[in-house]
Design an enzyme around this catalytic site. Sequence first.
Site, PDB file in Angstrom:
ATOM      1  N   MET A   1       9.247   2.376  -1.280  1.00 50.62           N
ATOM      2  CA  MET A   1       8.544   2.339   0.076  1.00 50.62           C
ATOM      3  C   MET A   1       9.231   1.282   1.115  1.00 50.62           C
ATOM      4  O   MET A   1      10.297   0.539   0.660  1.00 50.62           O
ATOM      5  CB  MET A   1       7.017   1.851   0.042  1.00 50.62           C
ATOM      6  CG  MET A   1       6.410   2.983   0.314  1.00 50.62           C
ATOM      7  SD  MET A   1       4.628   2.312   0.603  1.00 50.62           S
ATOM      8  CE  MET A   1       3.913   4.012   0.600  1.00 50.62           C
ATOM      9  N   GLY A   2       9.080   1.406   2.119  1.00 54.77           N
ATOM     10  CA  GLY A   2       9.594   0.587   3.191  1.00 54.77           C
ATOM     11  C   GLY A   2      10.043   1.686   4.368  1.00 54.77           C
ATOM     12  O   GLY A   2      11.220   2.115   4.145  1.00 54.77           O
TER      13      GLY A   2
ATOM     14  N   GLU B   1       1.741   1.961  -5.751  1.00 53.91           N
ATOM     15  CA  GLU B   1       1.585   1.482  -6.942  1.00 53.91           C
ATOM     16  C   GLU B   1       1.741  -0.012  -6.579  1.00 53.91           C
ATOM     17  O   GLU B   1       0.978  -0.884  -7.568  1.00 53.91           O
ATOM     18  CB  GLU B   1       2.622   1.800  -7.864  1.00 53.91           C
ATOM     19  CG  GLU B   1       2.452   3.044  -8.566  1.00 53.91           C
ATOM     20  CD  GLU B   1       3.257   3.841  -7.567  1.00 53.91           C
ATOM     21  OE1 GLU B   1       3.747   3.587  -6.314  1.00 53.91           O
ATOM     22  OE2 GLU B   1       3.895   5.001  -7.992  1.00 53.91           O
ATOM     23  N   GLY B   2       2.283  -0.687  -5.422  1.00 45.92           N
ATOM     24  CA  GLY B   2       2.450  -1.992  -5.202  1.00 45.92           C
ATOM     25  C   GLY B   2       1.828  -2.753  -4.095  1.00 45.92           C
ATOM     26  O   GLY B   2       1.540  -3.570  -3.974  1.00 45.92           O
TER      27      GLY B   2
ATOM     28  N   GLY C   1      -0.836  -0.641   6.831  1.00 40.86           N
ATOM     29  CA  GLY C   1      -0.711  -0.347   5.207  1.00 40.86           C
ATOM     30  C   GLY C   1      -0.871  -1.589   4.541  1.00 40.86           C
ATOM     31  O   GLY C   1      -0.910  -2.635   5.230  1.00 40.86           O
TER      32      GLY C   1
ATOM     33  N   GLU D   1      13.125   4.277   1.316  1.00 39.72           N
ATOM     34  CA  GLU D   1      12.250   5.387   1.893  1.00 39.72           C
ATOM     35  C   GLU D   1      12.700   5.895   3.267  1.00 39.72           C
ATOM     36  O   GLU D   1      12.563   7.155   3.534  1.00 39.72           O
ATOM     37  CB  GLU D   1      10.777   4.879   2.064  1.00 39.72           C
ATOM     38  CG  GLU D   1       9.826   5.866   2.331  1.00 39.72           C
ATOM     39  CD  GLU D   1       8.538   5.113   2.624  1.00 39.72           C
ATOM     40  OE1 GLU D   1       7.482   5.594   2.101  1.00 39.72           O
ATOM     41  OE2 GLU D   1       8.325   4.213   3.602  1.00 39.72           O
TER      42      GLU D   1
ATOM     43  N   ASP E   1       3.962  -3.626  14.817  1.00 38.46           N
ATOM     44  CA  ASP E   1       3.013  -2.820  16.035  1.00 38.46           C
ATOM     45  C   ASP E   1       2.069  -3.677  16.059  1.00 38.46           C
ATOM     46  O   ASP E   1       1.594  -3.690  17.373  1.00 38.46           O
ATOM     47  CB  ASP E   1       3.128  -1.404  15.687  1.00 38.46           C
ATOM     48  CG  ASP E   1       4.420  -0.315  15.861  1.00 38.46           C
ATOM     49  OD1 ASP E   1       5.209  -1.074  16.817  1.00 38.46           O
ATOM     50  OD2 ASP E   1       4.492   0.381  15.233  1.00 38.46           O
TER      51      ASP E   1
ATOM     52  N   LYS F   1       1.869  -9.368   8.593  1.00 32.49           N
ATOM     53  CA  LYS F   1       1.561  -8.595   7.066  1.00 32.49           C
ATOM     54  C   LYS F   1       2.738  -7.316   7.110  1.00 32.49           C
ATOM     55  O   LYS F   1       2.831  -6.659   8.047  1.00 32.49           O
ATOM     56  CB  LYS F   1       0.037  -8.100   7.122  1.00 32.49           C
ATOM     57  CG  LYS F   1      -0.240  -6.892   5.967  1.00 32.49           C
ATOM     58  CD  LYS F   1      -0.838  -5.726   6.370  1.00 32.49           C
ATOM     59  CE  LYS F   1       0.178  -5.123   7.284  1.00 32.49           C
ATOM     60  NZ  LYS F   1      -0.141  -3.555   7.565  1.00 32.49           N
ATOM     61  N   THR F   2       2.926  -6.977   5.860  1.00 29.96           N
ATOM     62  CA  THR F   2       3.679  -5.783   5.586  1.00 29.96           C
ATOM     63  C   THR F   2       4.798  -5.879   4.411  1.00 29.96           C
ATOM     64  O   THR F   2       5.480  -6.804   4.431  1.00 29.96           O
ATOM     65  CB  THR F   2       4.487  -5.000   6.681  1.00 29.96           C
ATOM     66  OG1 THR F   2       5.120  -3.732   6.057  1.00 29.96           O
ATOM     67  CG2 THR F   2       5.800  -5.761   7.372  1.00 29.96           C
ATOM     68  N   ILE F   3       4.401  -4.983   3.400  1.00 29.41           N
ATOM     69  CA  ILE F   3       5.282  -4.984   2.283  1.00 29.41           C
ATOM     70  C   ILE F   3       6.705  -4.916   2.560  1.00 29.41           C
ATOM     71  O   ILE F   3       7.336  -5.080   2.058  1.00 29.41           O
ATOM     72  CB  ILE F   3       4.693  -4.022   1.038  1.00 29.41           C
ATOM     73  CG1 ILE F   3       4.943  -2.446   1.715  1.00 29.41           C
ATOM     74  CG2 ILE F   3       3.341  -4.398   0.424  1.00 29.41           C
ATOM     75  CD1 ILE F   3       4.849  -1.567   0.488  1.00 29.41           C
ATOM     76  N   ASP F   4       7.107  -4.042   3.741  1.00 25.65           N
ATOM     77  CA  ASP F   4       8.248  -3.760   4.093  1.00 25.65           C
ATOM     78  C   ASP F   4       9.077  -4.806   4.475  1.00 25.65           C
ATOM     79  O   ASP F   4      10.291  -4.487   4.405  1.00 25.65           O
ATOM     80  CB  ASP F   4       8.167  -2.848   5.382  1.00 25.65           C
ATOM     81  CG  ASP F   4       7.494  -1.420   4.983  1.00 25.65           C
ATOM     82  OD1 ASP F   4       7.087  -1.193   3.897  1.00 25.65           O
ATOM     83  OD2 ASP F   4       7.318  -0.554   5.940  1.00 25.65           O
TER      84      ASP F   4
ATOM     85  N   ARG G   1      -5.095   2.729  10.895  1.00 32.37           N
ATOM     86  CA  ARG G   1      -4.150   2.659  11.880  1.00 32.37           C
ATOM     87  C   ARG G   1      -4.296   3.150  13.164  1.00 32.37           C
ATOM     88  O   ARG G   1      -3.538   3.675  14.039  1.00 32.37           O
ATOM     89  CB  ARG G   1      -2.849   3.838  11.168  1.00 32.37           C
ATOM     90  CG  ARG G   1      -2.289   3.196   9.852  1.00 32.37           C
ATOM     91  CD  ARG G   1      -1.248   3.926   9.600  1.00 32.37           C
ATOM     92  NE  ARG G   1      -0.486   3.689   8.268  1.00 32.37           N
ATOM     93  CZ  ARG G   1       0.528   2.686   8.297  1.00 32.37           C
ATOM     94  NH1 ARG G   1       0.601   1.785   9.329  1.00 32.37           N
ATOM     95  NH2 ARG G   1       0.853   2.524   7.027  1.00 32.37           N
TER      96      ARG G   1
END
Length: 548
Positions: free
Chosen positions: A247-248, A422-423, A78, A308, A173, A199-202, A142
């Site tokens: 999200m997350g 959106e983010g 993502g 999420e 992953d 990396k990951t916004i989560d 992915r």
Amino acid sequence: MTKSALQIARAAYQPKVPAALKGPVKVVDGVYTQSIANQDEIKKLFPNTYGMPIVTFEKTKDAVALPALNVGVILSGGQAPGGHNVIAGLFDGLKAINKDSHLYGFILGPGGLVDHNYMELTADIIEEYRNTGGFDMIGSGRTKLEEKAQFDKGLEILKELNIKALVIIGGDDSNTNACVLAEYYTSINAGVQVIGCPKTIDGDLKNDQIETSFGFDTACKVYSEVIGNIQRDCNSARKYWHFIKLMGRSASHIALECALQTHPNACIISEEVEAKNMSLDDVVNQIASVVAKRAEAGNNFGTVLIPEGLIEFIPAMKRLIAELNDFLAKNEAEFKLIKRSEQRNYIISKLTKENSALYASLPEGVARQLTLDRDPHGNVQVSLIETEKLLAEMVGTRLAEWKKEGKYVGKFATQVHFFGYEGRCAAPSNYDADYCYSLGYTASCLIAAGKTGYMSSVRNTTAPADKWIAGGIPVTMMMNMEKRHGEMKPVIQKALVKLEGAPFKKFASKREEWAINTDYVYPGPIQYFGPTEVCDQPTKTLLLEQGK
Ligand code: FBP
């Protein structure tokens, strides 16, 4: 590409970096490492990349002339704000090592390596994308890199382009797979190093060495801005309850950070739901009680934040999803032949008693979403499950029941929202712009130092950038064994919200006050130019984790 005035001004922004990265560096080996668990199994699986030391880069006066290097880069999974700056930092670092170095981007994620789909990233291209959001410079994907055949196919193009190192920018992953690739290429003497970037916004790729994954900062600030705007609207009209899903995929870090930034009336933390063995009904009761309490004070409005991944953390739902995963994996072909209108009854007839009853009790839309295709990692695509609608509906029903029983519940009208996409491609905050550029530059230093199987790391990031510490962490150090698709696999342990951690504790100590009072915070948009206290603040999560 037509650019906005902000983009033009932003292109000139010079990311702040650790002092050590401002000139030639020397590698300082730290302590030798072991994996966080299952040491024997992981050591056996990674004989070449296990146990390596943590490394740190320090300033040196002795610049060493190094040969030109060809390096490949992949964006995996993502989108997350700052990806372009990782690439820009990597590019600048490679050019500083030797101006004849070349950087190649593999297109649309790991699949680009296997399909030999690439482009050279020249200075002109890099200039276009400095400090911008998105992953559109080379795209992301992915595809899971895990088969020997894929590694060998990838090696063909790496050899053809004389690429000596590959940087994989991804989540837990993708970095696990990067380490498997590093181990494989070392074992066959392929002459290709592999370096990962977190990396990951989560926000769930972090540990004692990796402070945060990039993108979390910007994404949370964007969501908090919009939540703040909704809260201001909500407090102006005073007629709606807003159910906001964030999200997350698994962890609730984003919901928690946004709660700390905006003080909503309710915020569900999936990890707490699981720890307390709460049912869907318990979650509904918890929200409905807040609604009823606020109604007593004449406040028929409010905000609820929903992570999420919630559905997968409700123990009964988790059991249902696990059985559905197994059932659909084994009976996919048969299921696809069932008419859409009959699929629900078909599933009800096939599940065990408890799961069948729970499945039958779910609203049509959610039941359907639980049977949709899994992602390449076998996960339910939680971003497609409309938990915000489900909870808004169920809370409405609960309040109606309470009303019948004579309880005062006021008026209840809802609006639902989902903030995620959106983010993910927002222009990186100064924090992410600086952090990402530094991660990319550090990756180039790891390559120059001949390292493989390392993740680029930049630490001490709640201090001014000058004091940040650049280095590398062996990926095997972050691993443990977990069950994936029915088999035990070595994986980087996902960081969930710790209920004993300072960010959750802070939230828990405030949530009752925020539920009843209207103590909304309106953070406003990310600021790129202006005073440090406005423009250069890390997340509240990180500050609290570091005792600040
Ligand atoms: P990564 O873990 O790959 O960074 O992606 C995270 C995420 O943004 C989740 O928050 C969300 O559940 C998922 O991606 C959505 O996936 P997709 O981009 O495939 O719709």
